[in-house]
Design an enzyme around this catalytic site. Structure first.
Site, mmCIF file in Angstrom:
data_model
loop_
_atom_site.group_PDB
_atom_site.id
_atom_site.type_symbol
_atom_site.label_atom_id
_atom_site.label_comp_id
_atom_site.label_asym_id
_atom_site.label_seq_id
_atom_site.Cartn_x
_atom_site.Cartn_y
_atom_site.Cartn_z
ATOM 1 C CE LYS A 32 -3.777 -0.198 2.216
ATOM 2 N NZ LYS A 32 -4.772 -0.362 3.310
ATOM 3 N NE ARG B 20 -7.481 3.011 4.601
ATOM 4 C CZ ARG B 20 -7.882 4.254 4.392
ATOM 5 N NH1 ARG B 20 -7.005 5.253 4.378
ATOM 6 N NH2 ARG B 20 -9.167 4.512 4.189
ATOM 7 N N GLY C 113 -8.411 -7.374 4.592
ATOM 8 C CA GLY C 113 -9.228 -7.519 5.782
ATOM 9 C C GLY C 113 -8.578 -8.236 6.938
ATOM 10 C CG MET D 121 -2.825 -7.323 9.429
ATOM 11 S SD MET D 121 -1.156 -6.903 8.908
ATOM 12 C CE MET D 121 -1.401 -6.663 7.162
ATOM 13 N NE ARG E 292 -6.040 -4.665 -2.700
ATOM 14 C CZ ARG E 292 -6.538 -4.773 -1.487
ATOM 15 N NH1 ARG E 292 -5.756 -4.651 -0.436
ATOM 16 N NH2 ARG E 292 -7.826 -5.002 -1.300
ATOM 17 C CG HIS F 75 -14.163 -10.334 4.489
ATOM 18 N ND1 HIS F 75 -14.488 -11.632 4.831
ATOM 19 C CD2 HIS F 75 -12.858 -10.185 4.799
ATOM 20 C CE1 HIS F 75 -13.427 -12.222 5.342
ATOM 21 N NE2 HIS F 75 -12.432 -11.363 5.334
ATOM 22 C CB SER G 96 10.120 -43.260 -12.474
ATOM 23 O OG SER G 96 9.008 -42.458 -12.178
ATOM 24 C CB CYS H 144 5.813 -41.224 -11.130
ATOM 25 S SG CYS H 144 6.656 -42.442 -10.098
ATOM 26 C CE1 TYR I 209 8.158 -39.480 -16.096
ATOM 27 C CE2 TYR I 209 10.136 -39.857 -17.413
ATOM 28 C CZ TYR I 209 9.204 -40.306 -16.492
ATOM 29 O OH TYR I 209 9.290 -41.576 -15.971
#
Length: 895
Positions: A31, A101, A110, A112, A354, A470, A779, A846, A866
């Site tokens: 902010k 703030r 919301g 803080m 933001r 909110h 693998s 995997c 992979y």
């Protein structure tokens, strides 16, 4: 706090005194950095200053004491604000009011605390009344300040303040705050001050400087409140980052009908459509919009519904200025912005910008559109989309043809559909979700305290609040379906009921919500597969051009294999053949095989399984159309297949012509104290070679059948499980090779194949150079490797892992995201040793980590070929692999 120091703790912004910039978010918070940046590019930002995140760190490191020199820097910065605005802090005749703030480096909406109208007291309220010419406004602002300061700083119960207002409204026979006069608000203020004194034992503080330092301390203190701690844990935000505090001259959206406040997004955060999206309230302060106490109005005429009046109509010049600012911000930040603004006497002021939180669908749309518009490069578009968020797009939605029983309708606040049992508290949502239940959290309105329950729920329903409430903002960020502002529904916490139009749904009963339409239905509504957008295909195409890691799937069934192919899988990286044997018809033959006393008995049982196995592999090879298919030979912990009940034992005994009593003794002989480390994997294949011989025959016969049928020869990769020693692989590979020769001779045809192993034991990793002599590929089975490296049982670790995560012993669940220090070190050793012996050895992963973006970034770093993951994670892996190739570590870039 007195004294001087060389450290700069305070940075000014606005009115030409911009000491910060957007790139300083780590120090100034998001902010503060963006306020300075907006001011520096000429946007109308009320002047103020930011107390840095370093102060927060020092505050907690020094027993909640401020560092030396901070007080003087704050006084100097506030004096500069006074000089710029012409108002003076604490001056009864000409008072300067400020907001206080929070502002962490990443958005935590919301979580803080905030205090507005700070600086009001019994003297300055009269000065504000005279200066503004509106006593009602002044006393309304004072009561707002006492209520907010009382709740945030003094910890006075919110409901005690509401009782005072309700009493005054009742006496006046009104329901709206706007109907109260200045004298009414004076009565409310008197009642509020008494509530504070009764609750704290002290009068409400009158010294503005005492108010300021108490509010700053409360904001720093809120960094460690429970809801902020929970939010950080859910979003992987380190506690040591801290928050900044922003002190800013107040501008007022509640001074009259030429004033307003609002929240908007430069594009639609639900769909990504390139239109200004948001709401505003005339004669209101910011908390009125977010809390949903009054119904917000749309910004544009195009988005207005019958009976609504847009800002474009009532404040056309302000709307035009807001549209100009929208363009400036998008061009400057090159991303969709979430904006908070206030209009004071028809003048627009910017209070925050933001990068806006958005749904996965919007994230895709915005990234692709901005790349096509030339705002960003394609690589940046690929970087922008959080791979994990794609899960929101890949799951079923409501079947439009299904029968439905409507209950009500609200706002489509966050897309997606969810079905579950109704719960009315965050605590119950958590408790029931932990038992594996699907729940819908139903609230009149949510608050930051509900964050953990919102995360636990499958969906969220509120009866109050708008599209920027909110509930809406948090749900979109979490990817939870949400219906907000369903005013036609009544929630009764006492009776635990949700009702509308004579229909009553009790707690625990099922409802379905559709976050795309805002509809709510009684009972469960069937769902269908999602339809992926053109933007999805475009971004996936760009990702595929960038990535170097191949992406395969873990699949044993035709449905899973087909789903994965549609999502872009490039083969099967793990086919767990034991999963093919749990069918009722097959498991009896498996039990016969295990319980047999000799090779002949085992071969008879195996003969029953061969046709089933061959058919399974034919189906998979057809779907994969010439792509590689890695088939892990049987790896069952024996306890999963042993008969347990008397009925099961009797059934096996009858099928092989044995006595039930003898069978029971055989079961006892085969039972193991720790079956996960027992007679499984290659150990079973070495003890009972008939098993692997049957599976190898089924694989080769199926491959030859599909090659002949389609002309596309499958590429079987046969994986031997649980190898810890080179000799184990030599023995089992020889079994496979002999069967290949036999089948090829019988059929008069061949297919290419390879034989490798799963690296899932520490010894296998440490001796990978020797094992590579015999293996064509490795693998990494990181599920078992994690268990054996940590000495953890994945089935039991859930009992204590939460405590480890909460206390910071582990940063993440190692079964969800690969542990780089331990398990990762084993993988690195195996990669280096395997390639030292055989430079061209194929390497893949995997385990479940194959679909985790952070783990995929690790796979890129160590040079695997992979990753393989569950079908619905394939798009996640494709995008994460591209980001890994670009050097992005799989973190959320849309906060």
């Amino acid at each position: 706090m007195d004294g001087t120091t060389a450290t700069k703790w305070v940075y000014s912004f606005g009115a030409g005194a911009n000491e910060g910039r957007a790139g300083m978010r780590n120090l100034l918070g998001g902010k503060g950095a963006n306020l300075a940046e907006m001011a520096s590019i000429g946007l109308p930002v009320p002047p103020g200053f930011t107390i840095t995140t370093e102060v927060c760190t020092a505050f907690y490191a020094n027993d909640r004491k401020y560092p030396s020199g901070l007080e003087k820097q704050v006084k100097d910065a506030l004096a500069a604000v006074e000089q710029t605005t012409g108002f003076r802090f604490g001056d009864p005749a000409n008072p300067l009011l400020v907001s206080v703030r929070s502002g962490a480096r990443v958005s935590m909406p919301g979580m803080m605390d905030t205090v507005l109208n700070l600086g009001l007291n019994d003297a300055t309220v009269d000065g504000l009344a005279r200066k503004s010419g509106d006593a009602r406004f002044a006393w309304d602002s004072y009561r707002r300040f006492i209520q907010m300061f009382g709740g945030v700083v003094l910890d006075v119960d919110h409901h005690r303040f509401e009782e005072i207002i309700d009493e005054v409204k009742h006496e006046k026979l009104v329901t709206e705050d706007t109907a109260l006069t200045a004298e009414d608000w004076q009565r409310v203020v008197s009642g509020y001050k008494k509530v504070v004194e009764d609750a704290t034992g002290k009068p409400f503080p009158q010294d503005p400087w005492d108010q300021l330092w108490a509010a700053v301390g409360a904001v720093f203190g809120s960094w460690m409140n429970q809801r902020a701690i929970t939010y950080r844990r859910l979003h992987d935000i380190p506690a040591d980052w801290g928050t900044a505090v922003n002190v800013q001259a107040m501008v007022f959206g509640n001074m009259g009908e030429d004033c307003a406040t609002g929240v908007c997004f430069t594009r639609d955060p639900s769909t990504g459509t390139n239109l200004l999206y948001g709401e505003f309230l005339v004669n209101a302060q910011g908390e009125d919009v977010v809390a949903g106490i009054r119904t917000p109005q749309p910004l544009s005429k195009a988005s207005a519904k019958p009976g609504e009046v847009s800002m474009e109509e009532v404040m056309p010049e302000v709307y035009a200025e807001l549209m100009r600012v929208r363009g400036v911000l998008e061009t400057h930040y090159r991303d969709m912005q979430d904006i908070e603004f206030t209009v004071q006497q028809r003048r627009l002021y910017m209070l925050q910008t933001r990068n806006g939180k958005r749904t996965a669908a919007a994230s895709l749309c915005i990234a692709v559109d901005m790349a096509n518009e030339g705002l960003i490069e394609r690589e940046e578009a690929v970087r922008r989309v959080n791979p994990a968020s794609l899960d929101q797009l890949l799951h079923p939605t409501l079947d439009p043809s299904a029968k439905r029983t409507p209950l009500g309708k609200g706002l489509p606040a966050s897309p997606g559909a969810a079905c579950g049992a109704v719960v009315f508290s965050a605590e119950e949502a958590e408790a029931r979700a932990q038992k594996g239940e699907s729940v819908i959290l139903v609230r009149i309105e949510t608050s930051p305290e509900d964050i953990a329950g919102m995360h636990a729920a499958k969906g969220i329903l509120t009866t109050r609040g708008g599209m920027t409430s909110h509930a809406a903002v948090v749900a979109r960020g979490m990817g939870r379906p949400c219906v907000a502002g369903a005013g036609g529904l009544a929630v009764d916490y006492t009776s635990q009921t949700l009702s509308a139009g004579g229909q009553v749904v009790r707690g625990g009963e099922t409802i379905t919500i559709d976050g795309a339409t805002g509809e709510v239905f009684v009972g469960s509504v069937p769902m269908i597969e999602p339809q992926l957008s053109d933007e999805f295909a475009t971004l996936m195409g760009w990702a595929d051009e960038i990535r170097t890691l191949k992406v395969r799937t873990n699949a044993e069934t035709p449905l899973d294999a087909d789903t994965a192919r549609k999502f872009g899988a490039e083969g099967i990286g793990l086919c767990r053949t034991e999963h093919m044997f749990f069918d009722a018809e097959r498991i009896l033959a498996v039990r016969e095989m295990i319980m047999a006393d000799d090779a002949e008995g085992r071969r008879r049982a195996i003969g029953k399984l061969l046709p089933h196995q061959r058919k399974d592999f034919v189906e998979l090879f057809r779907i994969m159309a010439g792509l590689p298919v890695t088939i892990r030979l049987l790896d069952p912990p024996l306890h999963e297949f042993l008969p347990h009940s008397e009925e099961e034992i009797a059934e096996v005994a009858a099928s092989i012509g044995a006595e039930a009593e003898a069978m029971a003794r055989r079961v006892a002989d085969l039972s193991e104290a720790n079956p996960m480390l027992g007679h499984r994997g290659c150990r079973l294949g070495i003890s009972y070679p008939e098993i692997y011989e049957m599976q190898a025959r089924a694989i080769f016969e199926a491959a030859l059948e599909v090659a002949k049928e389609t002309g596309k020869a499958p590429i079987p990769e046969i994986m031997i499980p649980l190898v810890g020693m080179k000799k184990e692989l030599e023995i089992t590979r020889a079994q496979v090779d002999r069967m290949a020769e036999a089948v090829f001779a019988e059929k008069g045809a061949k297919v290419e194949y390879s034989v490798g192993t799963m690296i899932e034991l520490p010894r296998a990793a440490l001796t990978a150079d020797r094992i590579a002599d015999v293996a064509d590929f490795f693998s990494f089975g990181t599920n078992d490797l994690t268990q054996t490296v940590f000495g953890l049982s994945r089935d039991d670790a859930g009992k204590f892992l939460p405590a480890y995560l909460e206390q910071g012993i582990l940063a993440k669940d190692p079964f969800v995201s690969l542990d780089r220090e331990g398990v990762g070190a084993m993988v690195k050793i195996a990669v280096e040793k395997g390639r030292a012996t055989k430079p061209d050895i194929k390497l893949g992963i995997c385990g479940e980590h194959g679909g985790d973006p952070a783990s995929i970034a690790f796979c890129q770093e160590v040079g695997l070929d992979y990753v393989s993951c569950s079908p619905y994670r394939v798009p996640v892996a494709r995008l994460a692999a591209a980001q890994a190739a670009l050097g992005v570590g799989g973190v959320d870039r849309t906060a």
